[in-house]
Write a protein that holds these residues in place. Structure first.
Motif, short mmCIF file in Angstrom:
data_model
loop_
_atom_site.label_atom_id
_atom_site.label_comp_id
_atom_site.label_asym_id
_atom_site.label_seq_id
_atom_site.Cartn_x
_atom_site.Cartn_y
_atom_site.Cartn_z
N ASP A 1 -40.84 40.10 -8.26
CA ASP A 1 -40.51 41.34 -7.56
C ASP A 1 -39.02 41.50 -7.32
O ASP A 1 -38.60 42.33 -6.51
CB ASP A 1 -41.26 41.41 -6.23
N LEU A 2 -38.19 40.73 -8.02
CA LEU A 2 -36.75 40.78 -7.80
C LEU A 2 -36.12 41.89 -8.62
O LEU A 2 -36.34 41.98 -9.84
CB LEU A 2 -36.11 39.43 -8.15
N ASN A 3 -35.34 42.74 -7.96
CA ASN A 3 -34.58 43.79 -8.64
C ASN A 3 -33.10 43.56 -8.39
O ASN A 3 -32.51 44.15 -7.47
CB ASN A 3 -35.00 45.17 -8.13
N PRO A 4 -32.48 42.68 -9.19
CA PRO A 4 -31.09 42.28 -8.91
C PRO A 4 -30.11 43.44 -9.09
O PRO A 4 -30.27 44.28 -9.97
CB PRO A 4 -30.83 41.16 -9.91
N ARG A 5 -29.09 43.43 -8.26
CA ARG A 5 -28.02 44.42 -8.36
C ARG A 5 -26.88 43.94 -9.24
O ARG A 5 -26.00 44.71 -9.58
CB ARG A 5 -27.48 44.75 -6.96
N HIS A 6 -26.91 42.66 -9.58
CA HIS A 6 -25.84 42.08 -10.39
C HIS A 6 -26.39 41.58 -11.72
O HIS A 6 -27.56 41.24 -11.82
CB HIS A 6 -25.19 40.90 -9.64
N ASP A 7 -25.53 41.53 -12.69
CA ASP A 7 -25.86 40.97 -13.99
C ASP A 7 -24.75 39.98 -14.38
O ASP A 7 -23.65 40.40 -14.69
CB ASP A 7 -25.98 42.06 -15.04
N PRO A 8 -25.01 38.71 -14.29
CA PRO A 8 -26.29 38.05 -14.04
C PRO A 8 -26.67 38.07 -12.56
O PRO A 8 -25.79 38.24 -11.69
CB PRO A 8 -26.04 36.61 -14.52
N PRO A 9 -27.93 37.85 -12.25
CA PRO A 9 -28.36 37.80 -10.85
C PRO A 9 -27.68 36.65 -10.10
O PRO A 9 -27.27 35.65 -10.69
CB PRO A 9 -29.87 37.58 -10.95
N ARG A 10 -27.60 36.81 -8.77
CA ARG A 10 -26.97 35.81 -7.92
C ARG A 10 -27.97 35.24 -6.93
O ARG A 10 -28.63 36.00 -6.21
CB ARG A 10 -25.79 36.42 -7.16
N LEU A 11 -28.05 33.93 -6.89
CA LEU A 11 -28.96 33.23 -5.98
C LEU A 11 -28.14 32.39 -5.01
O LEU A 11 -27.23 31.66 -5.42
CB LEU A 11 -29.92 32.34 -6.76
N LEU A 12 -28.45 32.50 -3.74
CA LEU A 12 -27.84 31.66 -2.71
C LEU A 12 -28.89 30.75 -2.12
O LEU A 12 -29.90 31.20 -1.58
CB LEU A 12 -27.25 32.53 -1.59
N LEU A 13 -28.66 29.44 -2.25
CA LEU A 13 -29.54 28.43 -1.66
C LEU A 13 -28.87 27.86 -0.43
O LEU A 13 -27.75 27.34 -0.51
CB LEU A 13 -29.83 27.31 -2.66
N ALA A 14 -29.52 27.96 0.72
CA ALA A 14 -28.98 27.44 1.98
C ALA A 14 -29.81 26.25 2.43
O ALA A 14 -31.02 26.39 2.66
CB ALA A 14 -28.98 28.52 3.05
N VAL A 15 -29.17 25.08 2.55
CA VAL A 15 -29.88 23.86 2.92
C VAL A 15 -29.09 23.11 4.00
O VAL A 15 -27.93 23.44 4.28
CB VAL A 15 -30.11 22.94 1.71
N ALA A 16 -29.71 22.09 4.56
CA ALA A 16 -29.11 21.36 5.67
C ALA A 16 -28.34 20.13 5.23
O ALA A 16 -27.29 19.81 5.80
CB ALA A 16 -30.18 20.96 6.68
N HIS A 17 -28.85 19.40 4.23
CA HIS A 17 -28.29 18.09 3.89
C HIS A 17 -28.06 17.94 2.39
O HIS A 17 -28.79 18.54 1.59
CB HIS A 17 -29.26 16.97 4.30
N PRO A 18 -27.09 17.11 2.00
CA PRO A 18 -27.02 16.69 0.61
C PRO A 18 -28.35 16.04 0.23
O PRO A 18 -28.91 15.25 1.00
CB PRO A 18 -25.88 15.66 0.60
N ASP A 19 -28.85 16.36 -0.89
CA ASP A 19 -30.11 15.98 -1.54
C ASP A 19 -31.19 17.03 -1.34
O ASP A 19 -32.14 17.11 -2.12
CB ASP A 19 -30.62 14.59 -1.20
N ASP A 20 -31.08 17.90 -0.30
CA ASP A 20 -32.06 18.99 -0.15
C ASP A 20 -32.06 19.89 -1.38
O ASP A 20 -33.10 20.41 -1.78
CB ASP A 20 -31.76 19.83 1.10
N GLU A 21 -30.87 20.09 -1.95
CA GLU A 21 -30.76 20.97 -3.12
C GLU A 21 -31.50 20.40 -4.32
O GLU A 21 -31.98 21.14 -5.18
CB GLU A 21 -29.29 21.24 -3.45
N THR A 22 -31.61 19.08 -4.39
CA THR A 22 -32.25 18.41 -5.52
C THR A 22 -33.68 18.02 -5.22
O THR A 22 -34.61 18.38 -5.95
CB THR A 22 -31.46 17.15 -5.91
N PHE A 23 -33.89 17.29 -4.12
CA PHE A 23 -35.24 16.87 -3.76
C PHE A 23 -36.12 18.09 -3.50
O PHE A 23 -37.30 18.08 -3.82
CB PHE A 23 -35.23 15.99 -2.51
N GLY A 24 -35.55 19.14 -2.92
CA GLY A 24 -36.34 20.32 -2.58
C GLY A 24 -36.33 21.41 -3.64
O GLY A 24 -37.37 21.96 -3.98
N CYS A 25 -35.14 21.74 -4.14
CA CYS A 25 -35.00 22.97 -4.94
C CYS A 25 -34.37 22.74 -6.31
O CYS A 25 -33.91 23.69 -6.95
CB CYS A 25 -34.15 23.99 -4.17
N GLY A 26 -34.34 21.49 -6.77
CA GLY A 26 -33.64 21.19 -8.01
C GLY A 26 -34.16 21.94 -9.21
O GLY A 26 -33.38 22.40 -10.05
#
Length: 245
Positions: free
Chosen positions: A4-29
């Protein structure tokens, strides 16, 4: 990637907000690797340097603070996952329990945390915001989830929560009760998000190898997938479960 994403940019832009180093990989890698493979611009915003973590057994700090190692690992893993930009805030890790000390993420005014996320979002101008669902019971994850969803709502862009389905977490706990009974997570009842609340399931099996490499880069930390039976490990890492916030 997101139906359901209708991006306004090409390419689309994603912002991932996490608390700790490794959350980006263990959680959302896998989501980061998937987005990168599609040419998306991805930004990881990390609130702390993981000072309150426990070094993995046998890891040599070499006389340097744990936070320094964890920050280095974050940069390396983000690069491997194709992250376009990495932003680090200066909050301290709150730890799992006890009264949060001044300077930590959970001791800060929630409005100040939201404001810090807002500042980065204003610069990135994301088409979608991603964060952890905090169903693992970690209070820092909940603080970043609330701030990220608030900022996405303000900006009128969708927010997705990387979810840990309860069915998978039940299997994880059943294994860990025997394998690692000392783990703090095991004190929390009903870990995970009810399966029926999951709105998007992404097949990320093609990115499994790079995610495994990124996990290995976080050598100072014991992966939550360490020692899992192969089938359970794959069920965690080869599919991503997202909840539309």
């Amino acid at each position: 990637m997101l139906p359901d994403l209708n991006p306004r940019h090409d390419p689309p832009r994603l912002l991932l907000a996490v608390a700790h180093p490794d959350d980006e990989t263990f959680g959302c890698g896998s989501v980061l690797a998937h987005a990168s493979s599609l040419g998306w611009e991805t930004t990881v915003l990390c609130a702390t340097r993981g000072e309150a973590g426990e070094p993995a057994p046998g890891f040599d700090l070499a006389g340097r603070p744990l936070a320094e190692h964890r920050e280095r690992e974050l940069w390396a893993a983000a690069a491997l996952l194709g992250v376009t930009r990495l932003a680090l805030l200066d909050f301290l890790d709150s730890g799992m329990d006890g009264d949060p000390v001044p300077g930590t993420l959970c001791a800060a005014d929630p409005l100040a945390v939201t404001d810090a996320v807002r500042t980065v979002a204003e610069d990135v101008d994301p088409d979608v915001v991603l964060t952890l669902d905090a169903a693992d019971g970690h209070r820092d994850h909940a603080r970043m989830r609330d701030a990220a969803v608030a900022v996405a709502t303000e900006r009128g862009v969708p927010a997705y929560l990387q979810a840990l389905p309860r069915s998978l977490m039940d299997r994880w706990v059943a294994h860990m009760v025997t394998a690692r009974p000392e783990m703090a997570h095991l004190q929390y009842a009903e870990l995970g998000t009810p399966d029926e609340e999951v709105t998007v399931v992404l097949d990320s099996s093609e990115h499994l190898a790079v995610r495994e490499q990124a996990i290995a880069l976080h050598a100072s930390q014991t992966s939550p997938y360490e020692g899992l039976p192969p089938d359970l490990r794959r069920d965690f890492l080869a599919r991503d479960h997202l909840v539309r916030a």
